[in-house]
Design a protein around this motif. Structure first.
Motif, mmCIF file in Angstrom:
data_model
loop_
_atom_site.group_PDB
_atom_site.id
_atom_site.type_symbol
_atom_site.label_atom_id
_atom_site.label_comp_id
_atom_site.label_asym_id
_atom_site.label_seq_id
_atom_site.Cartn_x
_atom_site.Cartn_y
_atom_site.Cartn_z
ATOM 1 N N LYS A 43 -33.727 -3.681 7.568
ATOM 2 C CA LYS A 43 -33.968 -5.112 7.386
ATOM 3 C C LYS A 43 -34.610 -5.700 8.642
ATOM 4 O O LYS A 43 -35.542 -6.508 8.562
ATOM 5 C CB LYS A 43 -32.670 -5.845 7.074
ATOM 6 C CG LYS A 43 -32.088 -5.515 5.715
ATOM 7 C CD LYS A 43 -30.748 -6.195 5.527
ATOM 8 C CE LYS A 43 -30.107 -5.818 4.208
ATOM 9 N NZ LYS A 43 -28.790 -6.462 4.036
ATOM 10 N N GLU A 44 -34.108 -5.307 9.810
ATOM 11 C CA GLU A 44 -34.661 -5.809 11.070
ATOM 12 C C GLU A 44 -36.124 -5.386 11.227
ATOM 13 O O GLU A 44 -36.977 -6.187 11.600
ATOM 14 C CB GLU A 44 -33.830 -5.310 12.251
ATOM 15 C CG GLU A 44 -32.467 -5.950 12.330
ATOM 16 C CD GLU A 44 -31.601 -5.404 13.449
ATOM 17 O OE1 GLU A 44 -31.955 -4.357 14.050
ATOM 18 O OE2 GLU A 44 -30.560 -6.029 13.733
ATOM 19 N N GLU A 45 -36.402 -4.131 10.934
ATOM 20 C CA GLU A 45 -37.787 -3.642 11.011
ATOM 21 C C GLU A 45 -38.680 -4.416 10.046
ATOM 22 O O GLU A 45 -39.792 -4.820 10.398
ATOM 23 C CB GLU A 45 -37.833 -2.150 10.692
ATOM 24 C CG GLU A 45 -39.235 -1.578 10.778
ATOM 25 C CD GLU A 45 -39.287 -0.093 10.468
ATOM 26 O OE1 GLU A 45 -40.394 0.375 10.139
ATOM 27 O OE2 GLU A 45 -38.254 0.591 10.545
ATOM 28 N N ALA A 46 -38.197 -4.651 8.843
ATOM 29 C CA ALA A 46 -38.973 -5.387 7.848
ATOM 30 C C ALA A 46 -39.206 -6.835 8.292
ATOM 31 O O ALA A 46 -40.300 -7.379 8.100
ATOM 32 C CB ALA A 46 -38.258 -5.355 6.496
ATOM 33 N N LEU A 47 -38.212 -7.470 8.897
ATOM 34 C CA LEU A 47 -38.377 -8.846 9.383
ATOM 35 C C LEU A 47 -39.375 -8.914 10.540
ATOM 36 O O LEU A 47 -40.143 -9.877 10.642
ATOM 37 C CB LEU A 47 -37.028 -9.445 9.780
ATOM 38 C CG LEU A 47 -36.152 -9.844 8.597
ATOM 39 C CD1 LEU A 47 -34.709 -10.070 9.036
ATOM 40 C CD2 LEU A 47 -36.714 -11.077 7.899
ATOM 41 N N ARG A 48 -39.380 -7.912 11.405
ATOM 42 C CA ARG A 48 -40.392 -7.849 12.470
ATOM 43 C C ARG A 48 -41.787 -7.779 11.858
ATOM 44 O O ARG A 48 -42.694 -8.508 12.239
ATOM 45 C CB ARG A 48 -40.164 -6.623 13.352
ATOM 46 C CG ARG A 48 -39.035 -6.717 14.309
ATOM 47 C CD ARG A 48 -38.929 -5.459 15.191
ATOM 48 N NE ARG A 48 -37.680 -5.491 15.905
ATOM 49 C CZ ARG A 48 -36.578 -4.804 15.539
ATOM 50 N NH1 ARG A 48 -36.605 -3.994 14.493
ATOM 51 N NH2 ARG A 48 -35.475 -4.926 16.237
ATOM 52 N N ALA A 103 -41.198 -9.692 4.635
ATOM 53 C CA ALA A 103 -40.267 -8.623 4.987
ATOM 54 C C ALA A 103 -39.916 -7.795 3.763
ATOM 55 O O ALA A 103 -39.828 -6.562 3.835
ATOM 56 C CB ALA A 103 -39.009 -9.215 5.620
ATOM 57 N N LYS A 104 -39.717 -8.463 2.642
ATOM 58 C CA LYS A 104 -39.417 -7.729 1.405
ATOM 59 C C LYS A 104 -40.584 -6.821 1.029
ATOM 60 O O LYS A 104 -40.387 -5.671 0.643
ATOM 61 C CB LYS A 104 -39.110 -8.725 0.279
ATOM 62 C CG LYS A 104 -38.845 -8.080 -1.064
ATOM 63 C CD LYS A 104 -37.545 -7.303 -1.061
ATOM 64 C CE LYS A 104 -37.282 -6.588 -2.350
ATOM 65 N NZ LYS A 104 -36.989 -7.398 -3.475
ATOM 66 N N LEU A 105 -41.809 -7.340 1.149
ATOM 67 C CA LEU A 105 -42.974 -6.495 0.871
ATOM 68 C C LEU A 105 -42.993 -5.284 1.802
ATOM 69 O O LEU A 105 -43.293 -4.171 1.379
ATOM 70 C CB LEU A 105 -44.271 -7.293 1.027
ATOM 71 C CG LEU A 105 -44.564 -8.342 -0.029
ATOM 72 C CD1 LEU A 105 -45.815 -9.132 0.340
ATOM 73 C CD2 LEU A 105 -44.716 -7.709 -1.398
ATOM 74 N N ALA A 106 -42.664 -5.519 3.066
ATOM 75 C CA ALA A 106 -42.647 -4.420 4.031
ATOM 76 C C ALA A 106 -41.562 -3.402 3.690
ATOM 77 O O ALA A 106 -41.746 -2.207 3.896
ATOM 78 C CB ALA A 106 -42.430 -4.965 5.443
ATOM 79 N N SER A 107 -40.443 -3.861 3.151
ATOM 80 C CA SER A 107 -39.346 -2.945 2.836
ATOM 81 C C SER A 107 -39.625 -2.117 1.592
ATOM 82 O O SER A 107 -39.122 -1.010 1.447
ATOM 83 C CB SER A 107 -38.035 -3.720 2.651
ATOM 84 O OG SER A 107 -38.029 -4.429 1.426
ATOM 85 N N VAL A 108 -40.443 -2.647 0.695
ATOM 86 C CA VAL A 108 -40.746 -1.955 -0.559
ATOM 87 C C VAL A 108 -41.915 -1.001 -0.387
ATOM 88 O O VAL A 108 -41.878 0.139 -0.822
ATOM 89 C CB VAL A 108 -41.048 -2.971 -1.683
ATOM 90 C CG1 VAL A 108 -41.528 -2.279 -2.938
ATOM 91 C CG2 VAL A 108 -39.815 -3.800 -1.970
ATOM 92 N N ALA A 109 -42.978 -1.473 0.219
ATOM 93 C CA ALA A 109 -44.182 -0.667 0.436
ATOM 94 C C ALA A 109 -44.480 -0.707 1.920
ATOM 95 O O ALA A 109 -45.018 -1.684 2.411
ATOM 96 C CB ALA A 109 -45.359 -1.233 -0.355
ATOM 97 N N SER A 110 -44.071 0.318 2.606
ATOM 98 C CA SER A 110 -44.209 0.325 4.051
ATOM 99 C C SER A 110 -45.624 -0.023 4.480
ATOM 100 O O SER A 110 -46.590 0.581 4.027
ATOM 101 C CB SER A 110 -43.855 1.702 4.614
ATOM 102 O OG SER A 110 -44.158 1.747 5.988
#
Length: 165
Positions: A43-48, A103-110
């Protein structure tokens, strides 16, 4: 490494506009179980990544407070397209929510992986034939984020394309 969140005071090393708790609440209120299933570090990585995608390459209303601040928010002299003014130590909720959406987009599709989509240049119905361009794009369109942030952009518009890779 713990997530460093901008709170409006120009936090040294800030890398996110939203906390994990804020993102958890945002997605829980929307019934999204996928976000809840992520580990805190993910989650932290995705928020960054979400904050970087939100803030980079856009022309925001107002002025930054300090040339040394790590993020382009907070800002002073910000009045949105609806005529609302924001304090110089305020991160508008719509910006936090947009960072959380990214962040959600980043968590789903890196965003560090590359995917290709191709545009159809020719289609034929019988006998079924489709032709694609030989090149593609590595971006996900996010028009709902455009709508969330457009009132903070100079000119009131912008493109919320999540570039992967």
């Amino acid at each position: 490494m713990a997530l460093i969140v901008e709170d409006g005071t120009i936090v040294v090393g800030a890398e996110s506009l939203a906390t994990v708790t804020e993102a958890d609440t945002y997605w829980s209120n929307r019934g999204d179980a996928a976000w809840a299933a992520l580990a805190t570090a993910a989650k932290e990585e995705a928020l960054r990544e979400g904050t970087a995608k939100l803030l980079n390459g856009r022309q925001w209303r107002g002025q930054i407070l300090n040339n040394d601040q790590p993020l382009s928010w907070p800002r002073w002299e910000v009045t949105d397209l609806d005529g609302r003014s924001y304090d110089s130590d305020e991160i508008p909720i719509d910006l936090k929510n947009a960072a959380i959406e990214y962040a959600k987009l980043a968590s789903v599709a890196s965003p560090r992986t590359t995917s290709t989509s191709r545009k159809t240049t020719k289609a034929k119905l019988g006998p079924l034939e489709t032709e694609f361009t030989p090149f593609g794009t590595s971006e996900v369109q996010a028009p709902w984020i455009d709508r969330m942030i457009s009132k903070f952009l100079v000119g009131g518009g912008g493109s919320s394309r999540f570039i992967k890779g």
